[in-house]
Each structure stands twice: as structure tokens, then as C-alpha cells.
Enzyme design. Structure first.
Site, PDB file in Angstrom:
ATOM      1  N   TYR A  21       5.010  30.460  15.578  1.00  0.00           N
ATOM      2  CA  TYR A  21       5.381  29.532  16.663  1.00  0.00           C
ATOM      3  C   TYR A  21       4.201  29.046  17.486  1.00  0.00           C
ATOM      4  O   TYR A  21       4.365  28.236  18.389  1.00  0.00           O
ATOM      5  CB  TYR A  21       6.386  30.220  17.604  1.00  0.00           C
ATOM      6  CG  TYR A  21       7.555  30.727  16.824  1.00  0.00           C
ATOM      7  CD1 TYR A  21       8.547  29.853  16.385  1.00  0.00           C
ATOM      8  CD2 TYR A  21       7.641  32.064  16.445  1.00  0.00           C
ATOM      9  CE1 TYR A  21       9.589  30.302  15.611  1.00  0.00           C
ATOM     10  CE2 TYR A  21       8.685  32.519  15.664  1.00  0.00           C
ATOM     11  CZ  TYR A  21       9.651  31.633  15.256  1.00  0.00           C
ATOM     12  OH  TYR A  21      10.678  32.070  14.485  1.00  0.00           O
ATOM     13  N   ASP A  23       1.596  27.119  16.847  1.00  0.00           N
ATOM     14  CA  ASP A  23       1.203  25.706  16.763  1.00  0.00           C
ATOM     15  C   ASP A  23       2.099  24.849  17.651  1.00  0.00           C
ATOM     16  O   ASP A  23       1.627  24.109  18.503  1.00  0.00           O
ATOM     17  CB  ASP A  23       1.284  25.220  15.308  1.00  0.00           C
ATOM     18  CG  ASP A  23       0.450  26.091  14.387  1.00  0.00           C
ATOM     19  OD1 ASP A  23      -0.619  26.529  14.808  1.00  0.00           O
ATOM     20  OD2 ASP A  23       0.892  26.350  13.255  1.00  0.00           O
ATOM     21  N   TYR A 204       2.128  41.238  15.109  1.00  0.00           N
ATOM     22  CA  TYR A 204       2.339  40.953  13.683  1.00  0.00           C
ATOM     23  C   TYR A 204       2.813  42.242  12.991  1.00  0.00           C
ATOM     24  O   TYR A 204       2.656  43.344  13.549  1.00  0.00           O
ATOM     25  CB  TYR A 204       1.050  40.395  13.063  1.00  0.00           C
ATOM     26  CG  TYR A 204       0.682  39.063  13.681  1.00  0.00           C
ATOM     27  CD1 TYR A 204       1.504  37.951  13.495  1.00  0.00           C
ATOM     28  CD2 TYR A 204      -0.449  38.918  14.482  1.00  0.00           C
ATOM     29  CE1 TYR A 204       1.207  36.729  14.077  1.00  0.00           C
ATOM     30  CE2 TYR A 204      -0.760  37.692  15.073  1.00  0.00           C
ATOM     31  CZ  TYR A 204       0.072  36.599  14.870  1.00  0.00           C
ATOM     32  OH  TYR A 204      -0.207  35.397  15.456  1.00  0.00           O
ATOM     33  N   GLN A 265      10.460  29.012  26.052  1.00  0.00           N
ATOM     34  CA  GLN A 265       9.051  29.255  26.382  1.00  0.00           C
ATOM     35  C   GLN A 265       8.804  29.584  27.873  1.00  0.00           C
ATOM     36  O   GLN A 265       8.067  30.529  28.168  1.00  0.00           O
ATOM     37  CB  GLN A 265       8.214  28.053  25.942  1.00  0.00           C
ATOM     38  CG  GLN A 265       6.791  28.408  25.692  1.00  0.00           C
ATOM     39  CD  GLN A 265       5.966  27.200  25.288  1.00  0.00           C
ATOM     40  OE1 GLN A 265       6.098  26.119  25.841  1.00  0.00           O
ATOM     41  NE2 GLN A 265       5.091  27.386  24.324  1.00  0.00           N
ATOM     42  N   ARG A 281       0.147  38.265  20.897  1.00  0.00           N
ATOM     43  CA  ARG A 281      -0.464  38.018  19.594  1.00  0.00           C
ATOM     44  C   ARG A 281      -0.936  36.560  19.490  1.00  0.00           C
ATOM     45  O   ARG A 281      -0.659  35.733  20.386  1.00  0.00           O
ATOM     46  CB  ARG A 281       0.538  38.329  18.487  1.00  0.00           C
ATOM     47  CG  ARG A 281       1.608  37.274  18.317  1.00  0.00           C
ATOM     48  CD  ARG A 281       2.625  37.661  17.248  1.00  0.00           C
ATOM     49  NE  ARG A 281       3.365  36.505  16.777  1.00  0.00           N
ATOM     50  CZ  ARG A 281       4.420  36.548  15.981  1.00  0.00           C
ATOM     51  NH1 ARG A 281       4.871  37.716  15.554  1.00  0.00           N
ATOM     52  NH2 ARG A 281       5.026  35.444  15.588  1.00  0.00           N
ATOM     53  N   GLY A 282      -1.577  36.235  18.379  1.00  0.00           N
ATOM     54  CA  GLY A 282      -1.898  34.839  18.053  1.00  0.00           C
ATOM     55  C   GLY A 282      -2.740  34.160  19.108  1.00  0.00           C
ATOM     56  O   GLY A 282      -3.798  34.649  19.492  1.00  0.00           O
ATOM     57  N   GLU A 283      -2.252  33.028  19.603  1.00  0.00           N
ATOM     58  CA  GLU A 283      -3.041  32.270  20.580  1.00  0.00           C
ATOM     59  C   GLU A 283      -2.284  32.018  21.886  1.00  0.00           C
ATOM     60  O   GLU A 283      -2.756  32.344  22.964  1.00  0.00           O
ATOM     61  CB  GLU A 283      -3.489  30.932  19.964  1.00  0.00           C
ATOM     62  CG  GLU A 283      -4.316  30.111  20.937  1.00  0.00           C
ATOM     63  CD  GLU A 283      -5.058  28.967  20.294  1.00  0.00           C
ATOM     64  OE1 GLU A 283      -5.448  29.072  19.112  1.00  0.00           O
ATOM     65  OE2 GLU A 283      -5.262  27.946  20.984  1.00  0.00           O
ATOM     66  N   ASP A 284      -1.094  31.426  21.777  1.00  0.00           N
ATOM     67  CA  ASP A 284      -0.459  30.984  23.021  1.00  0.00           C
ATOM     68  C   ASP A 284       0.013  32.155  23.883  1.00  0.00           C
ATOM     69  O   ASP A 284      -0.211  32.167  25.097  1.00  0.00           O
ATOM     70  CB  ASP A 284       0.701  30.030  22.717  1.00  0.00           C
ATOM     71  CG  ASP A 284       1.159  29.325  23.979  1.00  0.00           C
ATOM     72  OD1 ASP A 284       0.304  28.749  24.682  1.00  0.00           O
ATOM     73  OD2 ASP A 284       2.358  29.370  24.299  1.00  0.00           O
ATOM     74  N   SER A 285       0.677  33.151  23.286  1.00  0.00           N
ATOM     75  CA  SER A 285       1.132  34.290  24.095  1.00  0.00           C
ATOM     76  C   SER A 285      -0.068  35.061  24.638  1.00  0.00           C
ATOM     77  O   SER A 285      -0.026  35.630  25.737  1.00  0.00           O
ATOM     78  CB  SER A 285       2.056  35.210  23.280  1.00  0.00           C
ATOM     79  OG  SER A 285       1.387  35.728  22.150  1.00  0.00           O
TER      80      SER A 285
HETATM   81  O1  TRH Z   1       3.710  32.689  16.785  1.00  0.00           O
HETATM   82  P1  TRH Z   1       2.313  33.121  16.760  1.00  0.00           P
HETATM   83  O2  TRH Z   1       2.004  34.232  15.872  1.00  0.00           O
HETATM   84  O3  TRH Z   1       1.385  31.919  16.439  1.00  0.00           O
HETATM   85  C1  TRH Z   1       0.217  32.058  15.681  1.00  0.00           C
HETATM   86  C2  TRH Z   1      -1.000  31.630  16.450  1.00  0.00           C
HETATM   87  O4  TRH Z   1      -0.857  30.406  17.107  1.00  0.00           O
HETATM   88  C3  TRH Z   1      -2.176  31.555  15.533  1.00  0.00           C
HETATM   89  O5  TRH Z   1      -3.314  31.072  16.215  1.00  0.00           O
HETATM   90  C4  TRH Z   1      -1.828  30.656  14.389  1.00  0.00           C
HETATM   91  O6  TRH Z   1      -2.908  30.527  13.554  1.00  0.00           O
HETATM   92  C5  TRH Z   1      -0.650  31.244  13.668  1.00  0.00           C
HETATM   93  O7  TRH Z   1       0.449  31.298  14.538  1.00  0.00           O
HETATM   94  C6  TRH Z   1      -0.272  30.416  12.472  1.00  0.00           C
HETATM   95  O8  TRH Z   1       1.877  33.585  18.247  1.00  0.00           O
HETATM   96  P2  TRH Z   1       1.584  32.709  19.549  1.00  0.00           P
HETATM   97  O9  TRH Z   1       0.371  31.854  19.361  1.00  0.00           O
HETATM   98  O10 TRH Z   1       1.561  33.626  20.654  1.00  0.00           O
HETATM   99  O11 TRH Z   1       2.816  31.741  19.700  1.00  0.00           O
HETATM  100  C7  TRH Z   1       4.087  32.196  20.039  1.00  0.00           C
HETATM  101  C8  TRH Z   1       4.816  31.147  20.865  1.00  0.00           C
HETATM  102  O12 TRH Z   1       6.165  31.504  21.004  1.00  0.00           O
HETATM  103  C9  TRH Z   1       4.249  31.004  22.278  1.00  0.00           C
HETATM  104  O13 TRH Z   1       4.267  29.647  22.676  1.00  0.00           O
HETATM  105  C10 TRH Z   1       5.235  31.785  23.127  1.00  0.00           C
HETATM  106  C11 TRH Z   1       6.521  31.509  22.392  1.00  0.00           C
HETATM  107  N1  TRH Z   1       7.591  32.490  22.596  1.00  0.00           N
HETATM  108  C12 TRH Z   1       8.765  32.058  23.184  1.00  0.00           C
HETATM  109  O14 TRH Z   1       8.877  30.879  23.577  1.00  0.00           O
HETATM  110  N2  TRH Z   1       9.782  32.950  23.324  1.00  0.00           N
HETATM  111  C13 TRH Z   1       9.692  34.246  22.920  1.00  0.00           C
HETATM  112  O15 TRH Z   1      10.668  35.006  23.082  1.00  0.00           O
HETATM  113  C14 TRH Z   1       8.457  34.682  22.337  1.00  0.00           C
HETATM  114  C15 TRH Z   1       8.302  36.095  21.907  1.00  0.00           C
HETATM  115  C16 TRH Z   1       7.440  33.777  22.191  1.00  0.00           C
END
Ligand code: TRH
Length: 392
Positions: A21, A23, A204, A265, A281-285
Site C-alpha cells: 500500500y 505507493d 513484513y 489512512q 514498515r516500508g516508507e509511508d508508515s
Molecule cells: O504497504 P507498504 O509495505 O508499502 C511498501 C513501501 O512503500 C515500499 O517503499 C515499497 O517499495 C513497497 O511497498 C512496494 O508500507 P507503507 O509504505 O508503510 O505503506 C502502508 C500504507 O498503508 C500507509 O500509507 C499507511 C496505510 N495504512 C492504512 O491506511 N491503514 C492501516 O490500517 C495500515 C496498517 C496502513
């Protein structure tokens, strides 16, 4: 003034949801901020509306075109399509180098003035980004130049996404016990869980979650671990002894584990603010945890040849100097260095939490001293727009 001296600047973001999520999470956050804080007319092109809907329940997965909170959302159904120059926005952002439809690029080249074209890259704390941020890349055939935009932690990078009112909202929420109880009440937490050390867990599948659960079960202080549905499913399912669906929960020893629904979000911020410790994890969280004023442990997206370990160390070198327990625990959590003993690593992290929380404050000030990402991105686009106009 924006590039084309337009009173209503237009901007398009192209987002291909590759995995998870992050991206769409980043693109949606950027789109909203540009719309609401900077008055930009944003069109968000998204290939996967179902993933978008998980973080934004208002999204209609069947709509080719819709307005979501003032942002025009277009389903990016494929690479075909013929576009006119009038269809092209003044600023075009391709996220993580995704391939914009060729017809759209042709129309970009025919637009007068030509749009500013940015490639929004991934966040890393490594030094090399400073040399790559703002670099141009000429189109091999058309009279178009794309520029790289790298988010980052230093003045020579594009900064981090952070809404203007975020800090005030966070402080108000964290100072309001009733608001926190009301929020957590949505997930039916018991009084025991509400009184426990609350930990959100977003990681992850390869994180050593079972090891941590075992330590918390045997620990002295009560821990309530809140896990979004689908995360660490195996370890959570084993602990609960049932399908780890939203609402499932169990308590053993000092540990309660509860599965939460995936929240919208903005509510995810509230979850981070309501917890005493956040695993992200990842970037946004990860970025949101940096604004939450609470200790966090980052699980980095795994890459080939353990490239992510380098990125993790680069971040820890900036963030966690003087925080040895956070460093050791983070390296262990990401499989970059096995701790001698997990119970000791956890105990040290727990004891270091007040210092980590203090670091959150200084870090925020240091990073935001260089400006926030949305503002920096628009400043860069204006600068490029002016330069392009001068070339005509
Ligand atoms: O989902 P991710 O693992 O995304 C990752 C990273 O962006 C990484 O850089 C990329 O290369 C890869 O995907 C393909 O983790 P991330 O980045 O934290 O994104 C999660 C999103 O989901 C963030 O905007 C927060 C949102 N979220 C919610 O809206 N509700 C929820 O309950 C949770 C747990 C997250």
C-alpha cells in the site's frame, strides 16, 4: 506563480501499485496535501483502485473517473489512449519511475508551455541521494526533460511529507485521554488492554514476531499488541489459535494480541499516536511514525543482496546515534545482526524508550527545518517552469 502563470495550477500524479500500500499511500497523501494546502488541481491516476480503497474507503472501485476529497481520481486502465495537449497537466509526476502512457507523453511534448515532469523516487537516508535529487534526464526522442525528485532527510533533498496542521492535531489527541479511549473503543479493547503498554505492529512476514510474542507473554508488564488484519498472519494466527481476522483476540500471560481492521489512512495516524510503541514498515508508515512522537521500530522493505540493510544502517546512523538499544533491536528485527539475546534486546529497548521519545522531538525539528516535501516539490516545479519559459 506556478509554471504556467495559471491561477489554478494543474498537476497529475501517475501511481502504479506495485506491491502493498505504500505507493498509493504516498501518492494519496501528496495529492491531498497539494490540493488542500496549496490549491493545486490534482488528478491522481491509479491502476489499482481496490488497493486504494483499503486506505480510503470512499473510493469507488468501479468508477473510471471520480472526485475523492477534491482530488480527481482516474482509473489508469492501461497504456493505450490518445491524449490532446489540453489533457496534460502543468506538472506531471511519475511515481517510482512508472511508465506513463506513451500517448500522454506525446501530448506532453505538444503542450505549450511544456509541462514540468518529475520522477518521484523512494526515500532513503543514504548520502548519494543528495547528488541525484533534481538531476535532469532528457527524453531520447522528444523535447522533454524529466527531473528526479528524491524525498530525504537533509536540506539537499526533497524533504518528507508532513501536513501543516499535523503536529497540532497530534498534540491535541495525545493530550486528550477521552479522544484516545473513544478511538481505541472502536476496536473493542478491554480495560486490561487499555491499561497495558500498547504496541501497534505493522511489518513484513519475515519479522521475528513469534520471538517477540514469547518475550511479552513472559514479561512482567502487560502488553497489548494491535495488529492490522493480514499482517504477521502466521504468528498472530498461531498465538490467537484461530483465523487472524479483524476482531480476533487472545491473551496469554502478560500479552494480549488483537487483530484490527485495516483502517482509513487518517485513522492510522491516530493509531500510531494512541500507542506507546509502533512497529512500522516500508516508507509511508515509517514516516508517519517519525511524526507520532512515540518510539518506533522500522521494518524495511526487503531487497536483493540485502541492500536494505545498508539503507537501514544509513537511517539509524542519522536517527539513532546515542540510542544503542534502538540500534541493536532494529538490526535484529530486520535480520541485519542477530542480538545475543532477544529478551535482553527488548528489555534494553523498553528502558531506552523515554530517550527515544525525546529524540522524536529533536528529529522532527531537524528534518522539517528544511521545509516539507509538498512545498519543496512545488518550489522546484516553479523553478523548472520559469527556466523552461526562458528557453522558449
Ligand atoms: O504497504 P507498504 O509495505 O508499502 C511498501 C513501501 O512503500 C515500499 O517503499 C515499497 O517499495 C513497497 O511497498 C512496494 O508500507 P507503507 O509504505 O508503510 O505503506 C502502508 C500504507 O498503508 C500507509 O500509507 C499507511 C496505510 N495504512 C492504512 O491506511 N491503514 C492501516 O490500517 C495500515 C496498517 C496502513
Amino acid at each position: 506563480m506556478l509554471p504556467h502563470a495559471s491561477p489554478d495550477p494543474t498537476l497529475a500524479i501517475f501511481c502504479k501499485v506495485v506491491d502493498n500500500y505504500g505507493d498509493i499511500g504516498i501518492c494519496w497523501r501528496l495529492a491531498r496535501q497539494l490540493r488542500h494546502e496549496h490549491g493545486v488541481a490534482v488528478t491522481l491516476w491509479v491502476d489499482d483502485l481496490a488497493s486504494f480503497r483499503r486506505i480510503c474507503p470512499e473510493v469507488d472501485t468501479a468508477a473510471a473517473l471520480q472526485d475523492v476529497r477534491g482530488v480527481t481520481v482516474r482509473h489508469w486502465a492501461g497504456q493505450d489512449g490518445v491524449f490532446a495537449p489540453e489533457d496534460v497537466a502543468g506538472i506531471v509526476i511519475e511515481f517510482f519511475g512508472c511508465d506513463i502512457p506513451p500517448g500522454y507523453i506525446e501530448a506532453m511534448a505538444r503542450r505549450t508551455p511544456r509541462p514540468v515532469w518529475l520522477n518521484y523516487e523512494g526515500l532513503t537516508a543514504e548520502d548519494w541521494v543528495e547528488g541525484c535529487h533534481r538531476l535532469p534526464s532528457m527524453h531520447p526522442r522528444l523535447k522533454l526533460t524529466k527531473h528526479f525528485f528524491f524525498p530525504g532527510f537533509t536540506a539537499q533533498t526533497g524533504g518528507l511529507l508532513c501536513e501543516q496542521d499535523l503536529e497540532a492535531r497530534r498534540i491535541a489527541f495525545q493530550g486528550d485521554q477521552a479522544a484516545q479511549r473513544a478511538f481505541l473503543g472502536r476496536f473493542q479493547l478491554s480495560e486490561r488492554e487499555l491499561a497495558a503498554r500498547k504496541v501497534s505492529l505493522f511489518c513484513y512476514p519475515d519479522a521475528p514476531v513469534s520471538e517477540l510474542f514469547q518475550i511479552w507473554v513472559q514479561g512482567e508488564g502487560a502488553v497489548a499488541c494491535l495488529v492490522p488484519e493480514g499482517v504477521a498472519a502466521q504468528a498472530v494466527g498461531e498465538f490467537i489459535g484461530a483465523e487472524p481476522v479483524a476482531g480476533a483476540a487472545a491473551t496469554r500471560g502478560a500479552l494480549s494480541v488483537r487483530v484490527l481492521p485495516f483502517v482509513a489512512q487518517p485513522d492510522y495516524d491516530l493509531l500510531l499516536w494512541a500507542c506507546d510503541l509502533n512497529f512500522v514498515r516500508g516508507e509511508d508508515s515509517w514516516v508517519r511514525a517519525q511524526w507520532a512522537g512515540r518510539p518506533f521500530v522500522w521494518h524495511i522493505y526487503p531487497q536483493d543482496e540485502n541492500l536494505h540493510h545498508k539503507k537501514l544502517r544509513a537511517f539509524l546512523a542519522r536517527y539513532a546515534t546515542g540510542l544503542p538499544a534502538l540500534q541493536a533491536f532494529s538490526l535484529g528485527w530486520n535480520g541485519a545482526a542477530e542480538p545475543d539475546s532477544w529478551p535482553q534486546a527488548w528489555a534494553a529497548l523498553r528502558d531506552e524508550m523515554p530517550a527515544i521519545a525525546e529524540r522524536a522531538t529533536t528529529w522532527r525539528q531537524e528534518v522539517l527545518a528544511h521545509g516539507d516535501l509538498a512545498t519543496k516539490l512545488l518550489d522546484f516545479a516553479r523553478e523548472l517552469g520559469r527556466a523552461q519559459e526562458n528557453q522558449i
